[in-house]
Design a protein around this motif. Sequence first.
Motif, mmCIF file in Angstrom:
data_model
loop_
_atom_site.group_PDB
_atom_site.id
_atom_site.type_symbol
_atom_site.label_atom_id
_atom_site.label_comp_id
_atom_site.label_asym_id
_atom_site.label_seq_id
_atom_site.Cartn_x
_atom_site.Cartn_y
_atom_site.Cartn_z
ATOM 1 N N ARG A 29 31.458 1.628 -12.762
ATOM 2 C CA ARG A 29 32.524 2.068 -12.034
ATOM 3 C C ARG A 29 33.767 2.708 -12.654
ATOM 4 O O ARG A 29 34.004 2.275 -13.704
ATOM 5 N N VAL A 30 34.383 3.442 -12.267
ATOM 6 C CA VAL A 30 35.387 4.157 -12.895
ATOM 7 C C VAL A 30 36.703 3.833 -11.989
ATOM 8 O O VAL A 30 36.673 3.922 -10.811
ATOM 9 N N THR A 31 37.598 3.260 -12.929
ATOM 10 C CA THR A 31 39.080 3.038 -12.115
ATOM 11 C C THR A 31 39.989 4.114 -12.667
ATOM 12 O O THR A 31 40.109 4.498 -13.875
ATOM 13 N N ILE A 32 40.636 4.700 -11.554
ATOM 14 C CA ILE A 32 41.463 5.732 -11.454
ATOM 15 C C ILE A 32 43.033 5.241 -11.300
ATOM 16 O O ILE A 32 43.165 4.941 -10.086
ATOM 17 N N VAL A 33 43.936 5.229 -12.254
ATOM 18 C CA VAL A 33 45.322 4.699 -11.762
ATOM 19 C C VAL A 33 46.225 5.876 -11.958
ATOM 20 O O VAL A 33 46.346 6.655 -13.002
ATOM 21 N N ALA A 46 55.495 5.168 -7.484
ATOM 22 C CA ALA A 46 54.642 4.763 -6.837
ATOM 23 C C ALA A 46 53.287 4.712 -7.554
ATOM 24 O O ALA A 46 53.275 5.770 -8.576
ATOM 25 N N GLU A 47 52.203 3.703 -7.357
ATOM 26 C CA GLU A 47 51.126 3.818 -8.146
ATOM 27 C C GLU A 47 50.091 3.325 -6.963
ATOM 28 O O GLU A 47 50.223 2.548 -6.291
ATOM 29 N N VAL A 48 48.770 3.875 -7.382
ATOM 30 C CA VAL A 48 47.469 3.537 -6.347
ATOM 31 C C VAL A 48 46.368 3.501 -7.357
ATOM 32 O O VAL A 48 46.449 4.305 -8.432
ATOM 33 N N THR A 49 45.455 2.414 -7.433
ATOM 34 C CA THR A 49 44.493 2.538 -8.024
ATOM 35 C C THR A 49 43.094 2.808 -7.061
ATOM 36 O O THR A 49 42.805 2.374 -6.126
ATOM 37 N N LEU A 50 42.365 3.742 -7.700
ATOM 38 C CA LEU A 50 41.212 4.245 -7.046
ATOM 39 C C LEU A 50 39.710 3.609 -7.754
ATOM 40 O O LEU A 50 39.813 3.785 -9.184
ATOM 41 N N LEU A 51 38.674 3.349 -7.019
ATOM 42 C CA LEU A 51 37.621 2.702 -7.880
ATOM 43 C C LEU A 51 36.460 3.954 -7.386
ATOM 44 O O LEU A 51 36.347 3.981 -6.342
ATOM 45 N N VAL A 52 36.047 4.410 -8.304
ATOM 46 C CA VAL A 52 34.923 5.506 -7.935
ATOM 47 C C VAL A 52 33.626 5.125 -8.644
ATOM 48 O O VAL A 52 33.864 4.580 -9.658
ATOM 49 N N GLU A 53 32.792 5.581 -8.034
ATOM 50 C CA GLU A 53 31.278 5.946 -8.753
ATOM 51 C C GLU A 53 31.270 7.120 -9.748
ATOM 52 O O GLU A 53 31.936 8.278 -9.195
ATOM 53 N N PRO A 54 30.676 7.053 -10.761
ATOM 54 C CA PRO A 54 30.740 8.507 -11.751
ATOM 55 C C PRO A 54 30.298 9.649 -11.066
ATOM 56 O O PRO A 54 30.700 10.722 -11.385
ATOM 57 N N GLY A 55 29.296 9.423 -10.261
ATOM 58 C CA GLY A 55 28.760 10.456 -9.421
ATOM 59 C C GLY A 55 29.831 11.195 -8.735
ATOM 60 O O GLY A 55 29.722 12.496 -8.257
#
Length: 76
Positions: A29-33, A46-55
């Motif tokens: 899992r990759v976390t992008i803030v 403002a801030e948002v956290t995105l959890l994504v898969e490497p693909g």
Amino acid sequence: AWRGWEGEKVWRSLEGELRLVCTHDGLGRVTIVVGLQMDFPAEWSAEVTLLVEPGQLDALAKAAADFLDDDAPFGS
């Protein structure tokens, strides 16, 4: 197999109003803030956290590049 990276990858816009901080948990899992901050005319952030898969990273990068392309119509 995709291995990710160690530590944080950080990108900031020239004026610092946009910030991206990416981390990888080693488990796929990759976390992008994403952070936005403005000091004028009024101070806010403002801030948002995105959890994504490497693909998903290539598609996200392309979508971001398309969005930021001045010559592309909005929403294309």
